[in-house]
Write an enzyme that holds these catalytic residues in place. Sequence first.
Site, PDB file in Angstrom:
ATOM      1  N   TYR A  67      -1.418  -1.797   4.267  1.00 50.94           N
ATOM      2  CA  TYR A  67      -0.168  -1.737   3.491  1.00 50.94           C
ATOM      3  C   TYR A  67      -0.367  -0.902   2.230  1.00 50.94           C
ATOM      4  CZ  TYR A  67       3.361  -3.113   0.074  1.00 50.94           C
ATOM      5  OH  TYR A  67       4.323  -3.081  -0.907  1.00 50.94           O
TER       6      TYR A  67
ATOM      7  N   SER B 208      -0.937   2.765   2.844  1.00 52.55           N
ATOM      8  CA  SER B 208       0.271   3.506   3.255  1.00 52.55           C
ATOM      9  C   SER B 208       1.182   3.746   2.056  1.00 52.55           C
ATOM     10  CB  SER B 208       1.018   2.740   4.354  1.00 52.55           C
ATOM     11  OG  SER B 208       1.615   1.570   3.824  1.00 52.55           O
ATOM     12  N   LYS B 209       1.225   2.806   1.125  1.00 56.15           N
ATOM     13  CA  LYS B 209       2.055   3.013  -0.065  1.00 56.15           C
ATOM     14  C   LYS B 209       1.421   4.092  -0.958  1.00 56.15           C
ATOM     15  CE  LYS B 209       5.370   1.057  -0.981  1.00 56.15           C
ATOM     16  NZ  LYS B 209       6.796   1.201  -0.547  1.00 56.15           N
TER      17      LYS B 209
ATOM     18  N   THR C  49      14.795  -4.802  10.477  1.00 52.08           N
ATOM     19  CA  THR C  49      13.589  -5.372  11.088  1.00 52.08           C
ATOM     20  C   THR C  49      13.648  -6.880  10.865  1.00 52.08           C
ATOM     21  OG1 THR C  49      12.297  -5.326   9.043  1.00 52.08           O
ATOM     22  CG2 THR C  49      12.281  -3.303  10.402  1.00 52.08           C
TER      23      THR C  49
ATOM     24  N   ASN D  67       3.927  -8.051  -8.279  1.00 53.65           N
ATOM     25  CA  ASN D  67       4.483  -9.004  -7.301  1.00 53.65           C
ATOM     26  C   ASN D  67       5.841  -9.529  -7.752  1.00 53.65           C
ATOM     27  OD1 ASN D  67       1.503  -9.036  -6.704  1.00 53.65           O
ATOM     28  ND2 ASN D  67       2.230 -10.459  -5.130  1.00 53.65           N
TER      29      ASN D  67
ATOM     30  N   PRO E 241      -8.909 -10.754   4.770  1.00 51.67           N
ATOM     31  CA  PRO E 241      -9.896  -9.663   4.698  1.00 51.67           C
ATOM     32  C   PRO E 241      -9.471  -8.631   3.648  1.00 51.67           C
ATOM     33  CG  PRO E 241      -9.077  -9.970   6.961  1.00 51.67           C
ATOM     34  CD  PRO E 241      -8.239 -10.843   6.078  1.00 51.67           C
TER      35      PRO E 241
ATOM     36  N   HIS F 156      -9.263  -8.876   0.503  1.00 51.47           N
ATOM     37  CA  HIS F 156      -8.335  -9.470  -0.470  1.00 51.47           C
ATOM     38  C   HIS F 156      -8.621  -8.971  -1.886  1.00 51.47           C
ATOM     39  CE1 HIS F 156      -6.217 -13.550  -1.507  1.00 51.47           C
ATOM     40  NE2 HIS F 156      -5.619 -12.497  -2.058  1.00 51.47           N
TER      41      HIS F 156
ATOM     42  N   THR G  97       4.200   0.084  -5.401  1.00 51.16           N
ATOM     43  CA  THR G  97       3.573  -1.195  -5.742  1.00 51.16           C
ATOM     44  C   THR G  97       2.289  -1.004  -6.560  1.00 51.16           C
ATOM     45  OG1 THR G  97       2.345  -3.023  -4.718  1.00 51.16           O
ATOM     46  CG2 THR G  97       2.553  -1.057  -3.414  1.00 51.16           C
ATOM     47  N   ASP G  98       1.955  -2.026  -7.338  1.00 48.77           N
ATOM     48  CA  ASP G  98       0.684  -2.009  -8.088  1.00 48.77           C
ATOM     49  C   ASP G  98      -0.525  -2.090  -7.157  1.00 48.77           C
ATOM     50  OD1 ASP G  98       0.924  -4.680  -7.310  1.00 48.77           O
ATOM     51  OD2 ASP G  98       0.647  -5.524  -9.319  1.00 48.77           O
ATOM     52  N   GLU G  99      -0.283  -2.459  -5.879  1.00 50.35           N
ATOM     53  CA  GLU G  99      -1.416  -2.638  -4.958  1.00 50.35           C
ATOM     54  C   GLU G  99      -2.150  -1.329  -4.689  1.00 50.35           C
ATOM     55  OE1 GLU G  99      -0.949  -5.320  -1.751  1.00 50.35           O
ATOM     56  OE2 GLU G  99       0.656  -6.400  -2.749  1.00 50.35           O
TER      57      GLU G  99
ATOM     58  N   GLU H 210       7.502  -1.570   5.556  1.00 50.96           N
ATOM     59  CA  GLU H 210       6.828  -2.770   6.043  1.00 50.96           C
ATOM     60  C   GLU H 210       6.048  -3.251   4.835  1.00 50.96           C
ATOM     61  OE1 GLU H 210       6.960  -4.390   8.864  1.00 50.96           O
ATOM     62  OE2 GLU H 210       8.350  -3.016   9.834  1.00 50.96           O
TER      63      GLU H 210
HETATM   64  P1  NAD Z   1      11.246  -6.552   2.557  1.00 50.47           P
HETATM   65  O1  NAD Z   1      10.181  -6.621   3.604  1.00 50.47           O
HETATM   66  O2  NAD Z   1      11.912  -7.794   2.095  1.00 50.47           O
HETATM   67  O3  NAD Z   1      12.427  -5.583   3.077  1.00 50.47           O
HETATM   68  C1  NAD Z   1      12.170  -4.345   3.675  1.00 50.47           C
HETATM   69  C2  NAD Z   1      13.497  -3.786   4.186  1.00 50.47           C
HETATM   70  O4  NAD Z   1      13.257  -2.503   4.754  1.00 50.47           O
HETATM   71  C3  NAD Z   1      14.132  -4.645   5.292  1.00 50.47           C
HETATM   72  O5  NAD Z   1      15.517  -4.766   5.074  1.00 50.47           O
HETATM   73  C4  NAD Z   1      13.851  -3.855   6.557  1.00 50.47           C
HETATM   74  O6  NAD Z   1      14.822  -4.064   7.570  1.00 50.47           O
HETATM   75  C5  NAD Z   1      13.876  -2.433   6.026  1.00 50.47           C
HETATM   76  N1  NAD Z   1      13.097  -1.512   6.876  1.00 50.47           N
HETATM   77  C6  NAD Z   1      11.819  -1.681   7.318  1.00 50.47           C
HETATM   78  N2  NAD Z   1      11.455  -0.625   8.082  1.00 50.47           N
HETATM   79  C7  NAD Z   1      12.508   0.232   8.099  1.00 50.47           C
HETATM   80  C8  NAD Z   1      12.735   1.483   8.684  1.00 50.47           C
HETATM   81  N3  NAD Z   1      11.800   2.085   9.446  1.00 50.47           N
HETATM   82  N4  NAD Z   1      13.924   2.096   8.482  1.00 50.47           N
HETATM   83  C9  NAD Z   1      14.887   1.504   7.738  1.00 50.47           C
HETATM   84  N5  NAD Z   1      14.738   0.299   7.154  1.00 50.47           N
HETATM   85  C10 NAD Z   1      13.561  -0.329   7.332  1.00 50.47           C
HETATM   86  O7  NAD Z   1      10.600  -5.747   1.360  1.00 50.47           O
HETATM   87  P2  NAD Z   1      10.745  -5.974  -0.222  1.00 50.47           P
HETATM   88  O8  NAD Z   1       9.826  -7.049  -0.639  1.00 50.47           O
HETATM   89  O9  NAD Z   1      12.175  -6.045  -0.573  1.00 50.47           O
HETATM   90  O10 NAD Z   1      10.125  -4.607  -0.765  1.00 50.47           O
HETATM   91  C11 NAD Z   1      10.959  -3.461  -0.966  1.00 50.47           C
HETATM   92  C12 NAD Z   1      10.106  -2.324  -1.470  1.00 50.47           C
HETATM   93  O11 NAD Z   1       9.488  -2.695  -2.702  1.00 50.47           O
HETATM   94  C13 NAD Z   1       8.977  -1.906  -0.537  1.00 50.47           C
HETATM   95  O12 NAD Z   1       8.876  -0.498  -0.552  1.00 50.47           O
HETATM   96  C14 NAD Z   1       7.742  -2.541  -1.147  1.00 50.47           C
HETATM   97  O13 NAD Z   1       6.580  -1.788  -0.846  1.00 50.47           O
HETATM   98  C15 NAD Z   1       8.074  -2.495  -2.620  1.00 50.47           C
HETATM   99  N6  NAD Z   1       7.457  -3.529  -3.464  1.00 50.47           N
HETATM  100  C16 NAD Z   1       7.557  -4.860  -3.109  1.00 50.47           C
HETATM  101  C17 NAD Z   1       7.000  -5.837  -3.938  1.00 50.47           C
HETATM  102  C18 NAD Z   1       7.112  -7.306  -3.619  1.00 50.47           C
HETATM  103  O14 NAD Z   1       6.523  -8.125  -4.325  1.00 50.47           O
HETATM  104  N7  NAD Z   1       7.856  -7.701  -2.593  1.00 50.47           N
HETATM  105  C19 NAD Z   1       6.327  -5.443  -5.109  1.00 50.47           C
HETATM  106  C20 NAD Z   1       6.250  -4.082  -5.436  1.00 50.47           C
HETATM  107  C21 NAD Z   1       6.824  -3.141  -4.611  1.00 50.47           C
HETATM  108  P1  TYD Z   2       1.520 -12.119  -1.132  1.00 53.22           P
HETATM  109  O1  TYD Z   2       2.754 -12.851  -1.514  1.00 53.22           O
HETATM  110  O2  TYD Z   2       1.262 -11.857   0.309  1.00 53.22           O
HETATM  111  O3  TYD Z   2       1.532 -10.773  -1.962  1.00 53.22           O
HETATM  112  P2  TYD Z   2       0.357  -9.659  -2.175  1.00 53.22           P
HETATM  113  O4  TYD Z   2      -0.671  -9.823  -1.149  1.00 53.22           O
HETATM  114  O5  TYD Z   2       1.175  -8.443  -1.951  1.00 53.22           O
HETATM  115  O6  TYD Z   2      -0.127  -9.846  -3.561  1.00 53.22           O
HETATM  116  O7  TYD Z   2       0.280 -12.908  -1.703  1.00 53.22           O
HETATM  117  C1  TYD Z   2       0.154 -13.195  -3.082  1.00 53.22           C
HETATM  118  C2  TYD Z   2      -1.175 -13.879  -3.289  1.00 53.22           C
HETATM  119  O8  TYD Z   2      -1.154 -15.149  -2.620  1.00 53.22           O
HETATM  120  C3  TYD Z   2      -2.340 -13.113  -2.683  1.00 53.22           C
HETATM  121  O9  TYD Z   2      -3.493 -13.277  -3.523  1.00 53.22           O
HETATM  122  C4  TYD Z   2      -2.581 -13.808  -1.352  1.00 53.22           C
HETATM  123  C5  TYD Z   2      -2.208 -15.244  -1.652  1.00 53.22           C
HETATM  124  N1  TYD Z   2      -1.680 -16.019  -0.498  1.00 53.22           N
HETATM  125  C6  TYD Z   2      -2.256 -17.236  -0.132  1.00 53.22           C
HETATM  126  O10 TYD Z   2      -3.219 -17.716  -0.776  1.00 53.22           O
HETATM  127  N2  TYD Z   2      -1.752 -17.912   0.931  1.00 53.22           N
HETATM  128  C7  TYD Z   2      -0.716 -17.423   1.661  1.00 53.22           C
HETATM  129  O11 TYD Z   2      -0.309 -18.076   2.664  1.00 53.22           O
HETATM  130  C8  TYD Z   2      -0.118 -16.185   1.271  1.00 53.22           C
HETATM  131  C9  TYD Z   2       1.046 -15.610   2.033  1.00 53.22           C
HETATM  132  C10 TYD Z   2      -0.631 -15.513   0.172  1.00 53.22           C
END
Ligand code: NAD
Ligand code: TYD
Length: 338
Positions: A150, A153-154, A36, A179, A274, A276, A125-127, A84
Amino acid sequence: MKVFVTGGAGFIGSAFVRMMLGATSATRLINFDKLTYAGNLENLASVANDPRYRFVQGDICDANLVNEVVEAERPDVIVNFAAESHVDRSILSPTPVFETNLRGTFTLLEAARTHKTPRFLHVSTDEVYGSIDAPHDADENYPLKASSPYSASKAGSDLLALSYFVTYKMPVTVTRASNNYGPFQFPEKLIPLMISNAFEDKALPIYGDGMQIRDWLYVDDHCRAILAVIERGREGEVYNIGGSRSLPNVDVVHKILDAVGKPYSLMQTVTDRPGHDRRYALSSEKVMRETGWAASQRFEEGLKATIDWYRQNAAWVARVKSGEYQRYYENNYANRAV
Ligand code: NAD
Ligand code: TYD
């Protein structure tokens, strides 16, 4: 260990793939990714020619393809990173979030059930706990109270995965991390967005009062925790993985601006997101006690390493910020100034 990773071209998944092939723990690694907007094979250039590595471009909702690859490869473990993953995009456009995060997880669980995969780790995720009132830290028994499409769905996919343990006795484990930050993160999330905007002297959009609290975890610490849970975690259990470094967003942004030598006047208050969540804070006591894992990266050092990486990889940033990103940025941030 023969590992089947989904979403391995994304931020955390690619760090996990690089770690597994670098640390030689994997005898074979299959990366199943749809590519994606968030998936980027450049993130895996360092392992692309490794003979243990196979890339399959595919959607985790595509049951035929998922089954075909799982049947052919017979992995020891499926690690589901594919999602996603961005709250703001899930607010603007929830449909792909529900398709991938819920239906995709279901498709993978069914494939694992059919082929009796010995281990299934669902990355969450912790969310899912929603906003957590101070001074409490959420442990794994904290109630689920998702606020965004999001996080809902998690939470749903976590429950689905755990139900396969209860009903079908499948060896499923769920991890819930706080995060993440580090190299290769798509610049829609707070830290890489603020770093790359600061480099370009662009406004840094702060949602609301900027006093929302997040618990920051370095991506490599997260990947080590996932491996520890695969090796030593118990089936049917949930493990929180936090960074034990909770900071208000404005403090994080101040640290970034200090590090890159840009003025705080670049910060611009914009209309709040929204729904938040005000505060995330995790207790990681269980994963530490049961697996011996502990976060090792100090936030200030991890942030410096991250900023250095974005400085040295300007071409990567320019490529991912072109095209679709511009439309997303306009959609999410236009008319938001207060
Ligand atoms: P990211 O958005 O960087 O990457 C997501 C990957 O999944 C991409 O490579 C995308 O191509 C692939 N993908 C999306 N839809 C797909 C589908 N239908 N089939 C196959 N591949 C698909 O995400 P990330 O930040 O690396 O997060 C990875 C995982 O960790 C997620 O499950 C997320 O919920 C979880 N997570 C993320 C964070 C964070 O801070 N980023 C924290 C806690 C948990
Ligand atoms: P984000 O990185 O989107 O992670 P999450 O919503 O999963 O915690 O955002 C982290 C924090 O930063 C969240 O409180 C929203 C805030 N934020 C901003 O203030 N401005 C921004 O442009 C973005 C992307 C996030």
